[in-house]
Design a protein around this motif. Sequence first.
Motif, PDB file in Angstrom:
ATOM      1  N   LEU A 388       0.825  -1.200   0.000  1.00 59.64           N
ATOM      2  CA  LEU A 388       0.000   0.000   0.000  1.00 59.64           C
ATOM      3  C   LEU A 388       0.861   1.253   0.000  1.00 59.64           C
ATOM      4  N   PRO A 389       0.327   2.359  -0.542  1.00 60.78           N
ATOM      5  CA  PRO A 389       1.052   3.630  -0.414  1.00 60.78           C
ATOM      6  C   PRO A 389       0.978   4.139   1.021  1.00 60.78           C
ATOM      7  N   GLN A 390       1.747   5.174   1.331  1.00 59.45           N
ATOM      8  CA  GLN A 390       1.687   5.786   2.649  1.00 59.45           C
ATOM      9  C   GLN A 390       0.311   6.395   2.884  1.00 59.45           C
ATOM     10  N   ARG A 391      -0.018   6.599   4.161  1.00 58.60           N
ATOM     11  CA  ARG A 391      -1.340   7.121   4.505  1.00 58.60           C
ATOM     12  C   ARG A 391      -1.638   8.454   3.824  1.00 58.60           C
ATOM     13  N   VAL A 392      -0.651   9.344   3.823  1.00 60.87           N
ATOM     14  CA  VAL A 392      -0.821  10.652   3.176  1.00 60.87           C
ATOM     15  C   VAL A 392       0.343  10.870   2.213  1.00 60.87           C
ATOM     16  N   SER A 393       0.017  11.094   0.957  1.00 60.05           N
ATOM     17  CA  SER A 393       1.014  11.459  -0.054  1.00 60.05           C
ATOM     18  C   SER A 393       0.684  12.871  -0.509  1.00 60.05           C
ATOM     19  N   ALA A 394       1.634  13.789  -0.312  1.00 57.45           N
ATOM     20  CA  ALA A 394       1.359  15.201  -0.589  1.00 57.45           C
ATOM     21  C   ALA A 394       2.483  15.808  -1.408  1.00 57.45           C
ATOM     22  N   TYR A 395       2.099  16.526  -2.445  1.00 62.13           N
ATOM     23  CA  TYR A 395       3.088  17.238  -3.257  1.00 62.13           C
ATOM     24  C   TYR A 395       3.392  18.578  -2.601  1.00 62.13           C
ATOM     25  N   ARG A 396       4.677  18.883  -2.457  1.00 63.02           N
ATOM     26  CA  ARG A 396       5.086  20.183  -1.924  1.00 63.02           C
ATOM     27  C   ARG A 396       5.423  21.094  -3.095  1.00 63.02           C
ATOM     28  N   SER A 397       4.528  22.040  -3.345  1.00 65.26           N
ATOM     29  CA  SER A 397       4.782  23.004  -4.405  1.00 65.26           C
ATOM     30  C   SER A 397       5.875  23.966  -3.951  1.00 65.26           C
ATOM     31  N   GLY A 398       6.480  24.626  -4.887  1.00 62.02           N
ATOM     32  CA  GLY A 398       7.622  25.491  -4.580  1.00 62.02           C
ATOM     33  C   GLY A 398       8.909  24.723  -4.677  1.00 62.02           C
ATOM     34  N   SER A 399       9.088  23.770  -3.768  1.00 61.66           N
ATOM     35  CA  SER A 399      10.277  22.919  -3.850  1.00 61.66           C
ATOM     36  C   SER A 399      10.057  21.733  -4.780  1.00 61.66           C
ATOM     37  N   ASP A 400       8.793  21.477  -5.146  1.00 63.09           N
ATOM     38  CA  ASP A 400       8.434  20.505  -6.184  1.00 63.09           C
ATOM     39  C   ASP A 400       8.932  19.099  -5.886  1.00 63.09           C
ATOM     40  N   ASP A 401       8.464  18.537  -4.795  1.00 68.70           N
ATOM     41  CA  ASP A 401       8.758  17.141  -4.509  1.00 68.70           C
ATOM     42  C   ASP A 401       7.585  16.529  -3.742  1.00 68.70           C
ATOM     43  N   TRP A 402       7.561  15.198  -3.713  1.00 69.32           N
ATOM     44  CA  TRP A 402       6.514  14.464  -3.020  1.00 69.32           C
ATOM     45  C   TRP A 402       6.952  14.139  -1.600  1.00 69.32           C
ATOM     46  N   GLU A 403       6.005  14.244  -0.672  1.00 73.58           N
ATOM     47  CA  GLU A 403       6.243  13.898   0.722  1.00 73.58           C
ATOM     48  C   GLU A 403       5.239  12.835   1.145  1.00 73.58           C
ATOM     49  N   THR A 404       5.637  11.998   2.061  1.00 77.66           N
ATOM     50  CA  THR A 404       4.706  11.043   2.652  1.00 77.66           C
ATOM     51  C   THR A 404       4.721  11.229   4.159  1.00 77.66           C
ATOM     52  N   ARG A 405       3.580  10.986   4.767  1.00 75.78           N
ATOM     53  CA  ARG A 405       3.459  11.145   6.211  1.00 75.78           C
ATOM     54  C   ARG A 405       2.295  10.300   6.687  1.00 75.78           C
ATOM     55  N   GLU A 406       2.165  10.192   7.973  1.00 73.56           N
ATOM     56  CA  GLU A 406       1.084   9.392   8.542  1.00 73.56           C
ATOM     57  C   GLU A 406      -0.233  10.144   8.606  1.00 73.56           C
ATOM     58  N   ALA A 407      -0.158  11.467   8.695  1.00 71.41           N
ATOM     59  CA  ALA A 407      -1.391  12.250   8.814  1.00 71.41           C
ATOM     60  C   ALA A 407      -1.124  13.692   8.419  1.00 71.41           C
ATOM     61  N   LEU A 408      -2.187  14.417   8.083  1.00 73.71           N
ATOM     62  CA  LEU A 408      -2.085  15.851   7.880  1.00 73.71           C
ATOM     63  C   LEU A 408      -1.852  16.533   9.227  1.00 73.71           C
ATOM     64  N   PRO A 409      -1.299  17.752   9.219  1.00 75.53           N
ATOM     65  CA  PRO A 409      -1.185  18.484  10.491  1.00 75.53           C
ATOM     66  C   PRO A 409      -2.563  18.756  11.073  1.00 75.53           C
ATOM     67  N   ALA A 410      -2.610  18.969  12.382  1.00 68.31           N
ATOM     68  CA  ALA A 410      -3.882  19.287  13.030  1.00 68.31           C
ATOM     69  C   ALA A 410      -4.515  20.497  12.349  1.00 68.31           C
ATOM     70  N   ARG A 411      -5.826  20.515  12.307  1.00 70.14           N
ATOM     71  CA  ARG A 411      -6.506  21.591  11.581  1.00 70.14           C
ATOM     72  C   ARG A 411      -6.236  22.953  12.223  1.00 70.14           C
ATOM     73  N   ASP A 412      -6.215  23.005  13.549  1.00 66.17           N
ATOM     74  CA  ASP A 412      -5.943  24.253  14.255  1.00 66.17           C
ATOM     75  C   ASP A 412      -4.482  24.282  14.677  1.00 66.17           C
ATOM     76  N   CYS A 413      -3.797  25.346  14.308  1.00 62.70           N
ATOM     77  CA  CYS A 413      -2.375  25.463  14.612  1.00 62.70           C
ATOM     78  C   CYS A 413      -2.197  26.010  16.027  1.00 62.70           C
ATOM     79  N   THR A 414      -1.597  25.209  16.895  1.00 62.73           N
ATOM     80  CA  THR A 414      -1.330  25.637  18.272  1.00 62.73           C
ATOM     81  C   THR A 414       0.153  25.688  18.584  1.00 62.73           C
ATOM     82  N   THR A 415       0.919  24.872  17.899  1.00 61.28           N
ATOM     83  CA  THR A 415       2.376  24.894  18.055  1.00 61.28           C
ATOM     84  C   THR A 415       3.021  24.863  16.670  1.00 61.28           C
ATOM     85  N   ASP A 416       4.281  25.266  16.607  1.00 61.02           N
ATOM     86  CA  ASP A 416       5.011  25.293  15.337  1.00 61.02           C
ATOM     87  C   ASP A 416       4.228  26.061  14.274  1.00 61.02           C
ATOM     88  N   CYS A 417       3.874  27.286  14.623  1.00 61.81           N
ATOM     89  CA  CYS A 417       3.064  28.105  13.727  1.00 61.81           C
ATOM     90  C   CYS A 417       3.866  29.279  13.189  1.00 61.81           C
TER      91      CYS A 417
END
Length: 641
Positions: A388-417
């Motif tokens: 299977l592919p990774q849970r989240v496959s996301a293209y990063r525009s600007g730097s133009d590459d694909w990233e994989t991760r387990e989940a999207l960031p939390a909807r509300d930004c509380t840290t690392d903002c």
Amino acid sequence: MFKNILLLLCMTALSTPAFAQDHAAQNADIAPDMPAKFTVNTDKFDFIRRDVMIPMRDGAKLHTVILIPKSAHNAPILLTRTPYNATLMTSKAESGTMRSVLQGYDNMPDVIADGGYIRVVQDVRGKYGSEGQYVMNRPLRGALNHTKVDHSTDTWDTIEWLVHNLPQSNEKVGIIGVSYDGYTSLTALINPHPALKVSVPMNPMVDGWMGDDWFHNGAFREEMLSYIYNQDATAKKTAIWWGNQYDNYDLFLNSISAGALGKERGMEQIGFFRQLLAHPAYDSWWQQQAMDHVLADLPLKVPTLLVHSLWDQEDNYGAIALYYALKQKQADQPNLWLAMGPWNHGGEIKEASTLGPIKLPSDTGLYFRKKILEPFLAHYLKDDAVALPQRVSAYRSGSDDWETREALPARDCTTDCTTLHLTAKYQLAMNGSAETSGSVSYLSDPAHPVPYVQRPVITRGAANSAWDNWLSTDQRNAASRPDVATFTSPVLTQPVSLDGQPLVHLTATTSGTDGDFVVKLIDVYPDEVPEQRELGGYQLMVSSDILRGRYRKSFEHPEAIPANQAQLYQFRLPIMNHTFLPGHRIMVQVQSSWFPLYDRNPQTYVSSIFTAPPEAYKPATITIDTAKSWLTVHTADVATP
């Protein structure tokens, strides 16, 4: 003289039967070229085509096209349910191969034909070859639908028929589709048939009021009137939207309101248009149909790959809203995957090596299909052991590459903002790096609204229309207008990587009693881009949206804006996954019209903007309190490009 005329008439009368007999005799020797029914010789084709009418539980029969590879044995089924003409979607053949047939909307020959799938495309009830009555995004059975059928039951009945009538299949079914067909891929998840093993909703319609086709945060998407007209007026799209002006800007401006234009076109005959007029606010009629609300309350039993386009000009709300709704109910959601890339609406199923005028380093659509979609389908629909592919496959525009991760960031930004502050000097200050106190004002005049693309604004679907790529169009025309407040950062010396949904915190006053607020986050390219000179100074929207001011406190209960009193306008922009590179600048634009993408706000409070009279449209002065206005967004944890 009279005798001559009488003689001539008699001679003509006597000669007519002979002439008719002679004419019939001549025609009896001429056979027509065209047979009553032409049968295509398919002996050399590599597939079998079947057109069938599949019965539903209420007796209606739905027209279904089935394409079976002649080599099929123990083959999985890929189903699409569509209002866009199943015959047309499966009739593009220029040769006798299944690959050539699958060139129409919603088809991916490199996935479906090359993958050996049995392809099934069905007209939803009431459209094209199917019986029954069509209802736009037919509500599920319940308070809004007292019949015993909906899209979920029609899907169940269709799959039941398929697994019992296709001996070439392995009785495993996947459902897939873009836009409306993505919506029907979601409805299949409600009481799913046991043979349904996977669903791939791509750019699905999820919530038509909050941010998909019809409204965005209460502002009506006026450009969608033509879609409603074409789609909902007749079963076979025989009535086509027309305009007597080339520039939609003039057409909609002269028509005053969306309601007035719709009535002028006879759209009160269309049930869905009447519903729009009756439900301008986010009342229970909309809430009960929102698929993120519906599916969040049910167990997700079928493995589902949500596909989102970061520059989706039509449905850039739904997939992400549903993802967060499902994750909120169950953080460790075992049947949920997400892929998002630098595409417009449905761009992932086509060649995708550009973003508007911007050249990308590779075909991102091909990457998605080969690296994400194909393995996902094969894992659940075939007997092969495919990872299977990774849970989240996301293209990063600007730097133009694909990233994989387990989940999207939390909807509300509380840290690392990262906080982008507006300043009175029209600068954009990151994380409080500059003085922000003061204000910025502009005059918003409904008689001269800000166009969302450079004029002429050509209607969607017409030749030379900018519709498909309007989200990636250059924003310099807007930046040059006095009714657009533009805030720009200094030139970046380090990359700034951001992701998630930017949260707008805008404090402003208006001299009117209603108003719209459009906020756009923009990547400003360097003045010179040697590898692509036309991008010098280009202003690329990364995330943008609108809020209708009357809904600043409640989407369900609108209220007037108190004139000249500061109000908070807080709303989320669509998800982004972008790196602003060194040499670029970050820009935020604020404006109060985006026309005719959205209907004009009269800036005088009326009960319904659909029926606002001409005298309600008045200029208003907008004043932004820069000390209390900013955007907050996640700081992405990525390697320096």
